[in-house]
Design a protein around this motif. Structure first.
Motif, PDB file in Angstrom:
ATOM      1  N   ASN A  48       2.714  -2.476   3.632  1.00  0.00           N
ATOM      2  CA  ASN A  48       3.701  -3.415   4.169  1.00  0.00           C
ATOM      3  C   ASN A  48       4.883  -2.681   4.773  1.00  0.00           C
ATOM      4  N   ALA A  49       5.355  -1.666   4.047  1.00  0.00           N
ATOM      5  CA  ALA A  49       6.572  -0.974   4.456  1.00  0.00           C
ATOM      6  C   ALA A  49       6.329  -0.066   5.651  1.00  0.00           C
ATOM      7  N   THR A  50       5.057   0.308   5.885  1.00  0.00           N
ATOM      8  CA  THR A  50       4.780   1.291   6.943  1.00  0.00           C
ATOM      9  C   THR A  50       4.173   0.654   8.196  1.00  0.00           C
ATOM     10  N   GLY A  51       4.258  -0.680   8.271  1.00  0.00           N
ATOM     11  CA  GLY A  51       3.692  -1.368   9.443  1.00  0.00           C
ATOM     12  C   GLY A  51       4.379  -1.003  10.746  1.00  0.00           C
ATOM     13  N   PHE A  52       5.583  -0.423  10.676  1.00  0.00           N
ATOM     14  CA  PHE A  52       6.310  -0.049  11.898  1.00  0.00           C
ATOM     15  C   PHE A  52       5.533   0.956  12.732  1.00  0.00           C
ATOM     16  N   TYR A  53       4.622   1.718  12.079  1.00  0.00           N
ATOM     17  CA  TYR A  53       3.829   2.703  12.832  1.00  0.00           C
ATOM     18  C   TYR A  53       3.050   2.030  13.957  1.00  0.00           C
ATOM     19  N   SER A  54       2.565   0.804  13.709  1.00  0.00           N
ATOM     20  CA  SER A  54       1.712   0.161  14.710  1.00  0.00           C
ATOM     21  C   SER A  54       2.468  -0.854  15.564  1.00  0.00           C
ATOM     22  N   GLU A  55       3.795  -0.952  15.373  1.00  0.00           N
ATOM     23  CA  GLU A  55       4.576  -1.750  16.325  1.00  0.00           C
ATOM     24  C   GLU A  55       4.716  -0.919  17.608  1.00  0.00           C
ATOM     25  N   PRO A  56       4.867  -1.611  18.775  1.00  0.00           N
ATOM     26  CA  PRO A  56       5.045  -0.834  20.011  1.00  0.00           C
ATOM     27  C   PRO A  56       6.200   0.156  19.867  1.00  0.00           C
ATOM     28  N   TRP A 159     -15.789  11.599   5.506  1.00  0.00           N
ATOM     29  CA  TRP A 159     -15.884  12.802   6.337  1.00  0.00           C
ATOM     30  C   TRP A 159     -15.336  12.575   7.733  1.00  0.00           C
ATOM     31  N   LYS A 160     -15.613  11.392   8.284  1.00  0.00           N
ATOM     32  CA  LYS A 160     -15.194  11.184   9.670  1.00  0.00           C
ATOM     33  C   LYS A 160     -13.682  11.096   9.805  1.00  0.00           C
ATOM     34  N   ASP A 161     -12.998  10.823   8.690  1.00  0.00           N
ATOM     35  CA  ASP A 161     -11.547  10.706   8.740  1.00  0.00           C
ATOM     36  C   ASP A 161     -10.827  12.044   8.591  1.00  0.00           C
ATOM     37  N   VAL A 162     -11.557  13.020   8.073  1.00  0.00           N
ATOM     38  CA  VAL A 162     -10.885  14.238   7.636  1.00  0.00           C
ATOM     39  C   VAL A 162     -10.145  14.929   8.784  1.00  0.00           C
ATOM     40  N   LEU A 163     -10.806  15.082   9.909  1.00  0.00           N
ATOM     41  CA  LEU A 163     -10.196  15.900  10.961  1.00  0.00           C
ATOM     42  C   LEU A 163      -9.562  15.104  12.098  1.00  0.00           C
ATOM     43  N   ARG A 164      -9.778  13.761  12.110  1.00  0.00           N
ATOM     44  CA  ARG A 164      -9.234  13.048  13.270  1.00  0.00           C
ATOM     45  C   ARG A 164      -7.738  12.785  13.111  1.00  0.00           C
ATOM     46  N   LYS A 165      -7.136  12.466  14.261  1.00  0.00           N
ATOM     47  CA  LYS A 165      -5.707  12.178  14.276  1.00  0.00           C
ATOM     48  C   LYS A 165      -5.470  10.771  13.750  1.00  0.00           C
ATOM     49  N   PRO A 166      -4.286  10.491  13.217  1.00  0.00           N
ATOM     50  CA  PRO A 166      -4.012   9.127  12.757  1.00  0.00           C
ATOM     51  C   PRO A 166      -3.972   8.150  13.933  1.00  0.00           C
ATOM     52  N   TYR A 167      -4.483   6.961  13.710  1.00  0.00           N
ATOM     53  CA  TYR A 167      -4.405   5.908  14.720  1.00  0.00           C
ATOM     54  C   TYR A 167      -4.043   4.624  13.987  1.00  0.00           C
ATOM     55  N   TYR A 168      -2.858   4.095  14.279  1.00  0.00           N
ATOM     56  CA  TYR A 168      -2.336   2.997  13.472  1.00  0.00           C
ATOM     57  C   TYR A 168      -2.673   1.639  14.057  1.00  0.00           C
ATOM     58  N   THR A 169      -3.270   0.777  13.248  1.00  0.00           N
ATOM     59  CA  THR A 169      -3.759  -0.498  13.765  1.00  0.00           C
ATOM     60  C   THR A 169      -3.246  -1.713  12.993  1.00  0.00           C
ATOM     61  N   ALA A 170      -2.555  -1.518  11.877  1.00  0.00           N
ATOM     62  CA  ALA A 170      -2.201  -2.669  11.043  1.00  0.00           C
ATOM     63  C   ALA A 170      -1.249  -3.602  11.791  1.00  0.00           C
ATOM     64  N   HIS A 171      -1.340  -4.878  11.468  1.00  0.00           N
ATOM     65  CA  HIS A 171      -0.383  -5.820  12.029  1.00  0.00           C
ATOM     66  C   HIS A 171       0.222  -6.635  10.900  1.00  0.00           C
ATOM     67  N   CYS A 172       1.471  -6.384  10.601  1.00  0.00           N
ATOM     68  CA  CYS A 172       2.117  -7.079   9.485  1.00  0.00           C
ATOM     69  C   CYS A 172       2.974  -8.205  10.043  1.00  0.00           C
ATOM     70  N   VAL A 173       2.523  -9.443   9.797  1.00  0.00           N
ATOM     71  CA  VAL A 173       3.189 -10.613  10.364  1.00  0.00           C
ATOM     72  C   VAL A 173       4.611 -10.749   9.850  1.00  0.00           C
ATOM     73  N   THR A 174       4.821 -10.422   8.586  1.00  0.00           N
ATOM     74  CA  THR A 174       6.157 -10.623   8.005  1.00  0.00           C
ATOM     75  C   THR A 174       7.077  -9.452   8.279  1.00  0.00           C
ATOM     76  N   LYS A 175       6.603  -8.444   8.954  1.00  0.00           N
ATOM     77  CA  LYS A 175       7.383  -7.225   9.260  1.00  0.00           C
ATOM     78  C   LYS A 175       7.987  -6.618   7.995  1.00  0.00           C
ATOM     79  N   GLY A 176       7.152  -6.533   6.978  1.00  0.00           N
ATOM     80  CA  GLY A 176       7.575  -5.826   5.762  1.00  0.00           C
ATOM     81  C   GLY A 176       8.128  -6.711   4.665  1.00  0.00           C
TER      82      GLY A 176
END
Lengths: 325, 75, 529
Positions: A48-56, A159-176
Motif C-alpha cells: 500500500n505504502a509503495t504504490g507511488f512507484y507505479s504512479e506516473p 528464477w525469472k525474477d532474479v536478474l530482471r529489472k524491477p517493473y512496477y504495475t500495482a494500482h492502489c485506488v486509495t493511494k496508500g
C-alpha cells in the motif's frame, strides 16, 4: 614463513579486500532478491505504502509519511475530490522517523513532491540502540543493501525474477490510505489537558527529523508536521514537545487533537478502534480540514480539469464504493 | 603399591591398570569410582584424601595415585 | 543487550577491542573491568549492586582466610606436635566459619532473589490447606543478571581458597573482573579463578590470529542461533503452548526441535562468548563437547554444560561424598549390606544432592526439581541395573564395545535427553505428563506426511533450512569428534578456499537467518537463570 607475512599492513589490506568482496556480494544479492514489482504478490513489504512507484513519474505533489495514524487518517481521494491535489500516503505501521526518511528517499527516485507531511506520533516510538543502528543503516543504505530486508524471500524466489529489472504495475485506488468502515466510539475523558510540561522526544528521532528536513530543503520541498487525532497515542506534553521542536526549526505544525470542533470531529463516530485510529468518516473530516489549510498556505495545482489525470476521477468512484459510513 | 593395585583391581575388574596412561580421560575412573576408591584408600593407608586432592592429576595413572598416597601419609 | 544483538557485536565489542588495544599493557584490565560493569549496567542497572556485594564478600573472606593461614603458619613452628594438632583444629574451625559466612551470604542473596517467590507461594498454599491465614508477603523481585553464574564462580573461588588449592588474591580488581567479565556474565561458562583470572589481568595485545579466530567463532555461533534455533522457535513455542490440541507426532517433533533449539542456542551462545573473549586473547573453558555423541546420560552431562557439571562434581559431589559422615555411612552399609550396595549407597546419596542442586539451579519451580530428579532416576537405575546388563550382555554374547552397540547407546541417550528437554520446556510437570500421555495415546502417525506439521507456524522451507543447518553442524561435529580441528584445516587452505568458506558462512547467516520482519528477536533461554 606464513607468520612473517602477517605484518600489520598486510592484515589491514587483507581485511579491507575481504570486506570489499563481501560488500559486492551483498550488493549483488540485494539486486537479485529484491521484489521486482510493487504488487502484494511480488513480496514487497507494505505494498500500500509503495504504490507511488507505479504512479506516473512526478505526478504526486503531496506525500504523507508516518505510522498507522497517518494511513488511517489521511485520505488522498478526499483531497483529490475537494481540492484537486494529488497526494500519496506512504505510511507504515510503527514507522519511525528513520523509516520515513528511508521511504522519502525511495519516493524521490520517481516522484517530485512539492510538500511532505510528516505525522509526528512516530517520533515518540521507543527504540533501543540496536534498532536505531538498524534504522539508521536502512535510511542511508537500505535500498542498495535491501538483502537485509528481503532475505526471507529465498523461500519464494523465482528464477525469472532474479536478474530482471524491477517493473512496477500495482494500482492502489486509495493511494496508500487504509480504509476501515468500523465504528468504535471513544467515550472517555478529554485527553488534551493544557499543561506546561513537555515530553522528551528521543534524540535519535530529533536527529532523523532534522535529516528529513535537510533532504526536503535540498530538493525544494516544503515540510509540514502534522498530528492526527489519537486519544491513545497523544497528549498535551507531546504537543508541547513537538510545538517547541517545530518552532526552533521554523516548521509549521498542525495538531488536530486541539480544537477538534474546527472540523466537526466526533470521537463517538469517527474512530475505528475506540480512540487510537480514525475510520473513513474521521479521515474524510480530517482531510478536508487539511486541504483547506493547504489551499491557504501553499500553491498547489488543481488537476481536476487536466485530462492527464482522468484516472484519478475513476479511482475516486472506486473509492466511494468502498466507503460505507 | 601391591595393595593399591589390588584395590583398583577389586574396583574395576579386568582393567590392566599399570598400562593405562590416563585413567580419567579414558573414563576408566569416573567421579563415582573415584569416590569409592578414595574411601578404600583412606581405610587401607590411614590417610585423609580431601576434595582438594581429588583432581585429575592425582588420579591419572597408578603412579600418580601412589605418589599422592605417599605424600599424604608423610603429612 | 543480547550477545547476538547488533549493538553488542558492533559498537560495544568493537569499541572495547579498540580501547583495550589502545591502552598501555598495564591498564588494559581496567578497560575490561569498566566494559564489564558498563555492560552489566546497560542490561540491568538496578541489580549491579548485588554483583558488587558478592564481589566484596568473597574478596574480604579470601583476605581473612589468608590472614588466618598466615597466622597458623607463623605460630606452628614454635609448637610441638600435640600443640600443632590443637591449633590446626582451632584454625580449621575459624576458616570453616569464614567460608560458611561468605557462602551463606552469596547463596543467601541468590536464594532470596531467585527462590523467594516460589518458596513463599508454596508455603502460603500449604498454610491455606491448614486453614491458616497466609502470612508471607509476595514480593516482586528483580532477578540480577547472571546471578546464577557469578554466584557459582564466587563460591568456587572461596571454597578453593578454603581448601587451600590456592591463596586468595589481594587484588580487588582481579577478583572483580573474574566475577564480572562481560562475555561470561549472562550465560557462563562458569570458570574457576585459576582458569581465567591471570589471563584477564595479563593485558596481551589482540593478535591478528586471535581476532580472526574470535570473529570466526562468533559467526559460527550466530549461524547456530539465527539459522537453526530461531527458525525452530515458532514451532516449539506453538506446540508447547497449545499442547492439549496437538497430536503425538507434533509433540514429539516439538520435543526434538526444542532439543535442537536449546543445543544450537546454548552452544551457539557459548561460541559467541568464547569468541568474544578470544578477541582479547583470553581462553575461556569450553562448555560443550558434542553432547549428542554421548553413549550414556552420564556421558551426556560430561559433554553438555560442562562447567556446571564440573562445578557440581567438585563442590557438591566430592564435598558430600568425601565428608566424614559419609565415610561412616559407607562403612556401615558395607558391613550390613552387600558390598555392591555398600559402594552404591554413598554415591547415590551424594548424587541426589547433585541433582537436586542441578534442578533448582535451573529455576525456582517444581518442574525444575522434577528435571533434576529425572536425570537422577535414570542414573540411579543405570547404576542398579549395570550388573544385570553385564550378565545379559555376556549371555547373549553381545559385543558391548562394538560399533553397532555404540550407536544403539547413542540413540538411547538421545531419546532420554529429548525426554528431559521436553520436561524442561513443558509449562508444568502436569503438562509434561499430558504431553507424554498424548504421544502414546494420540500419536496420529499420518500427521508425519499429511502436512499438519507444516501449518504450525513454520513451513516446509523452514524445516529444510533447519535440517540443512543441522546437517552442517553434524558434519562439523563428526570431524571434531574424530579429532580434526576444522579451523586449522581451513586456515591451512589457500586463500580462495579459505575466504569462500568464510563468505559462505556470513551470507548464510544474512540470508537464512530468522530475523527481520516476521521474526522477533528471541532471548537466549539460558540467560534467564
Amino acid at each position: 614463513m606464513e607468520k612473517s607475512k602477517n605484518t600489520l599492513l598486510s592484515c589491514v589490506v587483507k581485511s579491507i579486500v575481504f570486506i570489499l568482496i563481501l560488500t559486492l556480494l551483498l550488493l549483488g544479492l540485494s539486486y537479485m532478491m529484491a521484489p521486482k514489482d510493487n504488487t502484494k504478490e511480488s513480496g514487497i513489504i507494505n505494498p500500500n505504502a509503495t504504490g507511488f512507484y507505479s504512479e506516473p513519474k512526478n505526478s504526486i505533489d503531496v506525500v504523507v509519511v508516518g505510522n498507522s495514524d497517518a494511513y488511517s487518517g489521511f485520505s488522498p481521494m478526499e483531497l483529490w475530490n475537494s481540492f484537486g491535489y494529488t497526494s500519496y500516503v506512504s505510511a507504515e505501521g510503527l514507522q519511525v522517523p528513520a523509516g520515513s526518511l528511508a521511504m522519502l528517499k525511495r519516493i524521490l527516485t520517481c516522484q517530485a513532491p512539492k510538500l511532505v507531511i510528516l505525522e509526528t506520533d512516530g517520533m515518540f516510538t521507543k527504540t533501543d540502540v540496536s534498532q536505531n543502528i538498524i534504522n539508521a543503516f536502512n535510511s542511508v543504505l537500505g535500498e542498495p543493501f535491501s538483502v537485509f530486508r528481503y532475505h526471507n524471500r529465498w523461500k519464494k524466489l523465482k528464477w525469472k525474477d532474479v536478474l530482471r529489472k524491477p517493473y512496477y504495475t500495482a494500482h492502489c485506488v486509495t493511494k496508500g490510505q487504509m480504509l476501515s468502515n468500523k465504528v468504535k466510539e471513544y467515550s472517555g475523558k478529554e485527553y488534551m489537558i493544557e499543561t506546561d510540561e513537555k515530553d522528551k522526544i528521543p534524540p535519535f528521532s530529533v536527529m532523523t527529523v532534522d535529516k528529513i528536513k535537510e533532504l526536503c530543503e535540498e530538493n525544494g520541498i516544503e515540510l509540514l508536521l502534522l498530528e492526527m487525532p489519537s486519544e491513545s497515542s497523544w497528549n498535551y506534553k507531546r504537543h508541547n514537545a513537538v510545538k517547541e521542536f517545530a518552532k526552533e526549526r521554523d516548521l509549521p505544525f498542525i495538531d488536530l487533537n486541539l480544537d477538534r470542533d474546527r472540523f466537526d470531529f466526533d470521537w463517538t463516530t469517527d474512530s475505528r478502534d475506540g480512540g487510537n485510529h480514525l475510520n473513513t468518516r474521521g479521515a474524510r473530516k480530517v482531510t478536508r480540514f487539511i486541504g483547506e489549510y493547504l489551499q491557504k498556505h501553499y500553491d498547489l495545482p488543481d488537476y481536476r480539469e487536466d485530462p492527464a489525470y482522468s484516472v484519478w476521477h475513476e479511482d475516486y468512484k472506486e473509492y466511494l464504493k468502498q466507503i460505507k459510513i | 603399591m601391591e595393595e593399591l593395585l589390588e584395590i583398583l583391581e577389586n574396583l574395576k575388574p579386568g582393567v590392566d591398570f599399570p598400562a593405562q596412561t590416563d585413567l580419567i580421560e579414558d573414563h576408566i575412573l569416573d567421579s563415582m569410582s573415584v569416590v569409592m576408591l578414595v574411601g578404600e584408600l583412606n581405610d587401607a593407608f590411614d590417610i585423609e584424601i580431601t576434595p582438594v586432592d581429588v583432581i585429575p592429576e592425582n588420579f591419572k595413572t597408578v603412579d600418580a595415585i601412589y605418589a599422592m598416597i605417599q605424600r599424604l601419609s608423610d603429612d | 543487550m543480547a550477545y547476538s544483538s547488533i549493538v553488542y557485536l558492533l559498537p560495544f565489542l568493537g569499541a572495547v577491542v579498540l580501547l583495550y588495544n589502545g591502552m598501555p599493557k598495564k591498564y588494559r584490565w581496567w578497560v575490561l573491568l569498566l566494559a564489564s560493569y558498563i555492560f552489566y549496567w546497560l542490561n540491568s542497572p538496578t541489580t549491579l549492586i548485588f554483583l558488587l556485594l558478592s564481589t566484596a564478600a568473597v574478596y574480604l573472606a579470601g583476605i581473612f582466610l589468608n590472614k588466618i593461614q598466615d597466622g597458623f603458619d607463623l605460630s606452628k613452628k614454635a609448637l610441638d606436635k600435640e600443640g600443632k594438632k590443637q591449633l590446626r583444629k582451632i584454625v580449621g574451625w575459624q576458616k570453616k566459619a569464614i567460608c560458611a559466612c561468605a557462602l551463606l551470604f552469596i547463596f543467601g542473596l541468590l536464594a532470596f532473589l531467585k527462590y523467594y517467590p516460589f518458596v513463599s507461594e508454596n508455603i502460603n498454599q500449604f498454610l491455606k490447606l491448614l486453614h491458616l491465614e497466609s502470612t508471607l508477603p509476595s514480593l516482586k523481585l528483580l532477578l540480577p543478571l547472571g546471578i546464577s553464574y557469578y554466584t557459582l564462580q564466587a563460591a568456587g573461588y572461596i571454597i578453593d581458597v578454603y581448601r587451600g588449592k590456592y591463596r586468595a588474591d589481594t587484588h580487588l580488581g582481579k577478583v572483580a573482573l573474574f566475577l564480572s567479565f562481560f562475555p561470561q556474565i549472562v550465560e557462563g561458562p562458569i570458570a574457576r579463578f585459576d582458569q581465567t583470572a591471570d589471563q584477564l589481568m595479563e593485558g596481551n595485545r589482540s593478535t591478528y590470529q586471535n581476532l580472526t579466530w574470535g570473529i570466526q567463532l562468533i559467526l559460527w555461533g550466530l549461524f547456530k542461533k539465527m539459522v537453526i534455533a530461531d527458525r525452530a522457535n515458532p514451532f516449539v513455542a506453538e506446540v508447547f503452548k497449545n499442547y492439549a490440541e496437538q497430536s503425538g507426532v507434533a509433540l514429539l517433533v516439538g520435543g526434538v526441535l526444542f532439543t535442537v533449539q536449546i543445543y544450537m542456542e546454548f552452544s551457539g551462545c557459548m561460541d559467541i562468548v568464547i569468541g568474544s573473549a578470544q578477541l582479547f586473547g583470553i581462553n575461556l573453558p569450553k562448555n560443550f563437547a558434542r553432547p549428542f555423541f554421548a553413549t550414556s546420560v552420564n556421558d551426556f552431562w560430561r559433554r553438555w554444560h560442562i562447567t556446571l557439571g564440573a562445578w557440581l562434581r567438585d563442590y557438591v559431589f566430592y564435598s558430600v561424598s568425601l565428608s566424614k559422615g559419609f565415610a561412616k555411612l559407607s562403612k556401615k552399609a558395607k558391613e550390613k549390606l552387600t558390598p555392591f550396595l555398600g559402594a552404591l549407597i554413598p554415591s547415590a546419596a551424594a548424587l541426589f544432592c547433585v541433582w537436586i542442586c542441578n534442578g533448582i539451579w535451573h529455576g525456582a519451580g517444581w518442574k525444575y526439581l522434577a528435571y533434576g530428579m529425572y536425570y537422577y532416576g535414570i542414573m540411579l537405575l543405570g547404576m542398579l541395573l549395570e550388573p544385570l546388563f553385564a550378565q545379559c550382555g555376556a549371555k547373549l554374547k553381545l559385543n558391548r564395545e562394538g560399533r553397532a552397540f555404540r550407536i544403539v547407546r547413542i540413540l538411547r541417550t538421545c531419546i532420554l535427553v529429548v525426554g528431559g528437554m521436553t520436561l524442561f520446556r513443558a509449562e508444568t510437570v502436569g503438562a509434561f505428563g499430558e504431553i507424554v500421555y498424548r504421544i502414546f495415546t494420540n500419536f496420529a502417525p499420518q500427521h508425519f506426511y499429511d502436512g499438519t506439521l507444516l501449518h504450525l507456524c513454520i513451513d516446509g522451507w523452514d524445516f529444510i533450512a533447519i535440517a540443512a543447518g543441522c546437517a552442517i553442524v553434524l558434519l562439523v561435529s563428526i570431524l571434531q569428534e574424530k579429532g580434526y580441528s576444522l579451523r586449522e584445516q581451513i586456515a591451512g587452505q589457500n586463500i580462495i578456499i579459505r575466504w569462500s568458506v568464510y563468505l559462505a558462512l556470513i551470507l548464510a547467516i544474512i540470508i537464512f537467518g530468522a530475523y527481520g520482519s516476521g521474526y522477533d528477536q528471541v532471548a537466549f533461554i539460558y540467560g534467564q537463570f
